[in-house]
Scaffold this motif. Structure first.
Motif, mmCIF file in Angstrom:
data_model
loop_
_atom_site.group_PDB
_atom_site.id
_atom_site.type_symbol
_atom_site.label_atom_id
_atom_site.label_comp_id
_atom_site.label_asym_id
_atom_site.label_seq_id
_atom_site.Cartn_x
_atom_site.Cartn_y
_atom_site.Cartn_z
ATOM 1 N N LEU A 189 12.196 25.743 81.427
ATOM 2 C CA LEU A 189 13.185 24.686 81.249
ATOM 3 C C LEU A 189 14.493 24.927 81.990
ATOM 4 O O LEU A 189 15.201 23.970 82.312
ATOM 5 C CB LEU A 189 13.503 24.529 79.758
ATOM 6 N N HIS A 304 18.733 16.954 78.563
ATOM 7 C CA HIS A 304 17.756 17.107 79.651
ATOM 8 C C HIS A 304 18.399 17.179 81.036
ATOM 9 O O HIS A 304 17.791 17.689 81.976
ATOM 10 C CB HIS A 304 16.724 15.981 79.601
ATOM 11 N N TRP A 307 18.264 20.648 82.307
ATOM 12 C CA TRP A 307 16.977 21.276 82.572
ATOM 13 C C TRP A 307 16.833 21.537 84.074
ATOM 14 O O TRP A 307 17.575 20.987 84.895
ATOM 15 C CB TRP A 307 15.834 20.375 82.128
#
Length: 486
Positions: A189, A304, A307
């Motif tokens: 990630l 996100h 990420w």
């Protein structure tokens, strides 16, 4: 005293309790991390102990990441009267209140009024700053210090801290770098760690300064093989995992396995005697039984944009790596007990991820008590098990012959379930990674001070740093930090 100077209030006896003070002059300083000593490092009642050092003149607390061994003494710091800013990365600002709330309820008080008052104060003091941008944190009588956070690859939001200190009439500035906890490469990630551009002093963690990690490239394949076996046996895979970091990595990789298996199922026409060909992966529930892990996973999903590219690409393909369809979240204790009883009494395979990671408490214990005696089931370890914990006892039984028993909640349970340890899930850089971070760029680091490691790990890392510096023809000072005398 020559400035800048350092005092270490933790992280010197072992791998927990990180807390370091950077003195800019005789009157002003910064605090980098304020962590709780845990496990063998901790004295009884340490979570209730006063802060233990003078907080006068501390202009800011800077958090490298939100694990409790780096933030767990924040309640004591606030109780001592600290009201300066708490600086951290933007993802850490989202995660820190979740971690501190859970720890406060478990260790100090679950009274809603006290919890709310504490969290409101933390929120008021917390300042989120972007990665890779300089931020002025202290300025007094010509002395100035700016900090910059760089990604550390340990967990989402983790950072190492560059402190640029300027004194009147002195050029160049002094650069002091605190590594925090550095991640191992290959995190599915997170973005990769880049070494600092320069450091006059580097305060470097040494958790795994005495070893090299196993190859991480095939860890997902080994996890898949474990799941295959459990499906054939009709058993449950029990994975003790901590809520922050490791759980999200596991979910990400399990989603990828399930996605790939579903594509293969559409194409494969296996032989009649192939037991794997008949397995229905689409019906395999992945049970996340930890309210804190669920809250953190939701925060990870909302973050996100931090990420790495590959992980964000999956979102662009319409996949949800942390919220896929087969993920079942168990919130209440009543539902938890229902799931335990159901999996114990049926032959339906499942994957359970539950806390805590060392099997010394939390919901994983109820699963273990219900299933350890049945060889259909499997306990899978993906993290370090501290000596003396039930997790360490269970892990040590891997491959053992004869009857093995483990104590859980004061009773002995016979261990007939399969036990396996999956290597390659360490959240910390190994010796090679630490050396490359410190001196991968020639002559940019002048002095290294080792913290956050057992004595043997520090000594071996010290030797490795000196050896590598010699081969590069550089001049490097290496020392091991000592605790501040009180």
């Amino acid at each position: 005293m020559e400035f800048p100077a350092l005092s270490h209030h933790g992280g010197t006896r072992g791998v927990t309790g990180s807390c370091h003070q950077l003195h800019l002059d005789a009157t002003i300083s910064l605090l980098i991390d304020c962590g709780l000593e845990q496990g063998a490092d901790a004295a009884p009642g340490s979570e209730f102990a006063p802060i233990g050092f003078d907080i006068a003149g501390i202009k800011a607390l800077i958090i490298t990441h939100v694990h409790l061994d780096h933030v767990g003494r924040i309640p004591a710091l606030l109780a001592a009267g600290y009201r300066g800013p708490i600086l951290c990365s933007e993802p850490s600002a989202k995660l820190l209140p979740l971690v501190l709330e859970d720890a406060y309820k478990l260790g100090i008080s679950a009274d809603p009024i006290q919890v709310d008052r504490y969290l409101a104060l933390v929120q008021r003091l917390m300042v989120a700053i972007p990665f890779e941008q300089w931020h002025l944190v202290a300025e007094q009588e010509g002395v100035a210090c700016s900090i910059r956070l760089q990604r550390a690859g340990h967990l989402l939001g983790s950072a190492y801290v560059e402190c640029d200190v300027r004194y009147p009439g002195v050029e160049p500035s002094s650069r002091v770098v605190f590594s925090g906890d550095l991640g191992a490469p290959g995190n599915p990630l997170l973005r990769a760690v880049k070494p600092p551009e320069r450091a006059d002093i580097l305060i470097l963690e040494s958790t795994y300064g005495d070893r090299l990690h196993a190859d991480r490239s095939d860890r997902q394949q080994r996890l898949e093989a474990v799941i295959d076996r459990a499906l054939v046996d009709g058993g449950t895979i029990l994975i003790p995992a901590f809520s922050l970091g490791r759980t999200q990595e596991l979910l990400y990789e399990i989603e990828d396995i399930l996605h790939r298996k579903s594509l293969q199922a559409e194409q494969r026409q296996g032989p009649a005697d192939d037991p794997l060909a008949a397995l229905d992966w689409s019906r395999l529930p992945v049970i996340l039984d930890s309210p804190l892990a669920q809250r953190i996973t939701r925060a990870y999903a909302e973050l996100h944009e931090y990420w790495n590219c590959e992980a964000r690409q999956r979102l662009g393909e319409g996949r949800d790596p942390l919220g896929f369809g087969q993920l079942v979240c168990v919130d209440t204790h009543g539902k938890h007990q229902q799931v335990v009883n159901y999996l114990k009494s049926t032959g339906r395979p499942a994957i359970v991820i539950a806390g805590n990671g060392m099997c010394s408490g939390g919901r994983i214990v109820n699963y273990l008590k219900a299933m350890l005696g049945d060889p259909r089931h499997e306990v899978v370890f993906v993290g370090y098990q501290a000596k003396g914990t039930p997790g360490a006892v269970i892990q040590a039984s891997e491959g053992a012959e004869g009857v093995v028993k483990v104590e859980l909640d004061g009773r002995m349970y016979e261990l007939r379930a399969k036990v396996v340890t999956l290597r390659g899930y360490s959240g910390h850089a190994d010796q090679l990674g630490l050396v490359q971070f410190a001196i991968g760029r020639r002559d940019v680091v002048r002095r290294v001070i080792l913290v956050h490691g057992e004595y043997q790990a520090k000594r071996l890392l010290e030797a490795a740093l000196r050896r590598y510096a010699t081969t590069k023809g550089g001049d490097l000072q290496v020392s091991i930090a000592e605790a501040e005398r009180r």
